[in-house]
Scaffold this motif. Structure first.
Motif, PDB file in Angstrom:
ATOM      1  N   PRO A  84     -31.307 -22.639  10.071  1.00  6.83           N
ATOM      2  CA  PRO A  84     -32.193 -23.660   9.490  1.00  6.83           C
ATOM      3  C   PRO A  84     -31.511 -25.022   9.457  1.00  6.83           C
ATOM      4  CG  PRO A  84     -31.297 -22.233   7.785  1.00  6.83           C
ATOM      5  CD  PRO A  84     -30.896 -21.620   9.090  1.00  6.83           C
ATOM      6  N   LYS A  85     -32.321 -26.087   9.565  1.00  6.75           N
ATOM      7  CA  LYS A  85     -31.780 -27.447   9.580  1.00  6.75           C
ATOM      8  C   LYS A  85     -31.041 -27.772   8.279  1.00  6.75           C
ATOM      9  CE  LYS A  85     -35.326 -29.243  12.712  1.00  6.75           C
ATOM     10  NZ  LYS A  85     -36.443 -30.200  12.863  1.00  6.75           N
ATOM     11  N   GLY A  86     -31.475 -27.153   7.199  1.00  7.99           N
ATOM     12  CA  GLY A  86     -30.834 -27.416   5.922  1.00  7.99           C
ATOM     13  C   GLY A  86     -29.351 -27.069   5.917  1.00  7.99           C
ATOM     14  N   LEU A  87     -28.955 -26.067   6.715  1.00 11.94           N
ATOM     15  CA  LEU A  87     -27.537 -25.693   6.794  1.00 11.94           C
ATOM     16  C   LEU A  87     -26.704 -26.873   7.266  1.00 11.94           C
ATOM     17  CD1 LEU A  87     -25.105 -23.732   6.928  1.00 11.94           C
ATOM     18  CD2 LEU A  87     -25.859 -23.148   9.254  1.00 11.94           C
ATOM     19  N   VAL A  93     -24.091 -22.340  -3.149  1.00 10.59           N
ATOM     20  CA  VAL A  93     -25.204 -21.486  -3.569  1.00 10.59           C
ATOM     21  C   VAL A  93     -26.473 -21.875  -2.817  1.00 10.59           C
ATOM     22  CG1 VAL A  93     -26.727 -20.885  -5.489  1.00 10.59           C
ATOM     23  CG2 VAL A  93     -24.267 -20.961  -5.839  1.00 10.59           C
ATOM     24  N   MET A  94     -26.682 -23.183  -2.664  1.00 11.14           N
ATOM     25  CA  MET A  94     -27.863 -23.652  -1.932  1.00 11.14           C
ATOM     26  C   MET A  94     -27.827 -23.181  -0.477  1.00 11.14           C
ATOM     27  SD  MET A  94     -28.013 -27.450  -3.639  1.00 11.14           S
ATOM     28  CE  MET A  94     -29.110 -28.144  -2.421  1.00 11.14           C
ATOM     29  N   VAL A  95     -26.649 -23.198   0.128  1.00 13.12           N
ATOM     30  CA  VAL A  95     -26.529 -22.681   1.492  1.00 13.12           C
ATOM     31  C   VAL A  95     -26.922 -21.210   1.526  1.00 13.12           C
ATOM     32  CG1 VAL A  95     -24.927 -22.141   3.371  1.00 13.12           C
ATOM     33  CG2 VAL A  95     -24.756 -24.334   2.187  1.00 13.12           C
ATOM     34  N   GLY A  96     -26.392 -20.429   0.585  1.00 13.86           N
ATOM     35  CA  GLY A  96     -26.739 -19.014   0.535  1.00 13.86           C
ATOM     36  C   GLY A  96     -28.220 -18.773   0.309  1.00 13.86           C
TER      37      GLY A  96
END
Length: 505
Positions: free
Chosen positions: A6-9, A124-127
């Protein structure tokens, strides 16, 4: 490796890269600053260094508990601003008296609290990006990419610290002690870049900024963990935390005893290929060759393979040009610059480790995350075995200090080799450990459990000071032998607990 993520990563990883660049620019010279500016002994400097490192990794536990209640995104933003204040205070040169020391401690507290709010909650957000059923199988790869991005930031930090200090002294006329503060100011600028990246791409991860109180199963339904399952998971995580304490105790010697060794026992100049390794641009060229080589064999289009081939040829051409023009030059080697080897090795070796574990996964033979952690401890012991052999016959640090012209110096290759092997251990332990916490932590306690990982890191960093207190009258083989024994004992304990740990995977 990069497909299907995902782009968020990438947005979160780049935001973390900026913050880590500033942090490691400061860390590269911090222990030397303490001794030069305040005239502290190795033991006292090591104590301050380890207490600060401990605080940096303890506060994520509190930050995680707060974020579990109020949201991860809010704490990340608040953390950046508090860190900025801390680095800004560190950048002010006040001399070396007691007031300056107290002022510095206040600045370090701000950096510690800010990091506590930022670091764990960002992970945590990445996870949380990978809680979606279709992405759960990419979690380990994601944290390896995220960890690689951290090290891209730290790769350039030692060079930045050394260069800006040289500029402050030679071009601006500042004293050696005041020049350290210019290195600290770099961290302020890097945090500005970090927050700009975070908000520019916030739309790609906004959905994971809040709290995560429930687990989503493979069908997308919300389920609650039983009290027994929650207990088993927390116990498993605590066992892992207990082991990694001793890895971080050994690993973080790169900013203390390994830096002291570089400063006091390592040759101050290098030539040829060895000398080229102290130029970060040459390391970047090697990194480009590694990634382009993977792209050459893994790309699905002729155009992509052609681009990879051009990158390889261009990088080889650059290295050849640098060898012809600089290999005969004597390169000055300063102690902080050694710290760019570990992050460069991480970036180089990440695709290699992912390829190896990907191959093992396809064969059904990939080790579990707890088993990788145990192997990482063994590899860390092997790294310090290299230092032990390289130190045989050398005087104690106290004897070296008064030896004058009779002082003994060794090749930089000993430290470079140690960092290479230690990096193998780090890649087995750190990204896999973070991924394990992200996967196993009960949903209602994700922030706190990720914080627990950092508490273990904090305790390990507090124990770093042991190396500082050993540095002086003890033979060097004793210093390194302590870390070898602790790493091997930790690996043995991990293996005895393996069934319980793999049960919750």
């Amino acid at each position: 490796m990069f497909e299907g993520q995902p782009k968020g990563l990438y947005a979160l990883a780049l935001a973390n890269t900026g913050e880590r660049f500033g942090y490691y620019t400061m860390i590269a010279v911090f222990s030397l600053f303490l001794r030069a500016n305040f005239g502290l002994s190795a033991g006292t400097a090591g104590l301050i260094y380890s207490v600060f490192m401990g605080a940096v990794y303890f506060f994520p536990f509190l930050g995680g508990m707060v974020a579990d209640k109020y949201g991860y995104g809010k704490m990340v933003t608040l953390g950046i601003f508090i860190m900025f204040i801390g680095y800004l205070l560190l950048a002010i040169p006040l001399g070396g008296d007691t007031f300056a020391l107290i002022f510095m401690c206040g600045a370090l507290l701000c950096v510690s609290i800010g990091t506590g709010l930022f670091k764990g909650n960002l992970q945590v957000m990445v996870g949380n990006l990978y809680d979606a059923p279709e992405l759960q199988g990419k979690r380990d790869e994601a944290f390896s990419i995220f960890y690689m991005a951290i090290n891209i930031g730290s790769l350039f930090a030692p060079t930045a610290a050394v260069r800006i200090m040289d500029w402050a002294q030679n071009s601006l006329g500042y004293s050696g002690n005041d020049a350290y503060h210019f290195a600290f100011s770099v961290a302020c600028l890097s945090l500005v870049v970090s927050i700009l990246i975070y908000y520019a791409f916030r739309s790609t991860f906004r959905h994971v900024e809040g709290t995560s109180a429930d687990k989503v199963n493979e069908t997308g339904e919300v389920v609650e963990l039983s009290r027994q399952e929650t207990r088993e998971r927390i116990i498993a995580l605590v066992l892992v935390f207990a082991v990694v304490i001793f890895f971080w105790m050994a690993f973080q010697q790169n900013g203390l005893t390994l830096t002291f060794f570089a400063d006091e026992f390592t040759a101050k100049s290098a030539t040829g290929w060895q000398g080229m390794s102290f130029n970060v641009l040459n390391l970047v060229a090697i990194i480009l060759i590694v990634y382009a080589a993977f792209a050459l064999f893994q790309s699905k289009t002729t155009k992509a393979r052609a681009i990879a081939g051009v990158v390889i040829l261009a990088s080889l051409g650059f290295l050849g040009y640098m060898y012809v023009t600089t290999s005969n030059q004597v390169v000055s080697v300063s102690a902080p610059i050694f710290q760019h080897f570990n992050p460069s090795y991480v970036v180089m070796l990440t695709p290699v480790s992912l390829a190896i574990f990907g191959y093992l996964a396809r064969k059904g033979k990939e080790p579990s995350a707890p088993r990788k952690i145990a192997y990482g401890m063994v590899v860390a012991a092997a790294a310090y075995a290299i230092m032990l052999f390289g130190s045989l016959g050398l005087p104690t640090p106290d004897e070296q200090r008064v030896a004058g012209d009779a002082a003994a110096f060794v090749s930089p290759n000993w430290l470079m080799s140690t960092y290479l092997v230690l990096t193998f251990g780090e890649l087995l332990l750190s990204p896999m450990g973070i991924s394990f916490v992200s996967k196993v932590a009960p949903p209602k306690y994700k922030g706190a459990m990720m914080g627990g990982w950092f508490v273990a890191t904090a305790i390990g960093n507090l124990l770093v000071s042991v190396g500082g207190f050993l540095w002086g009258g003890f033979p060097l083989w004793v210093v390194w032998g302590v870390f070898i024994v602790l790493c091997l004992l930790s690996a043995f304990f991990m293996m005895t607990m393996m069934k319980k740990l793999e049960k919750v995977c």
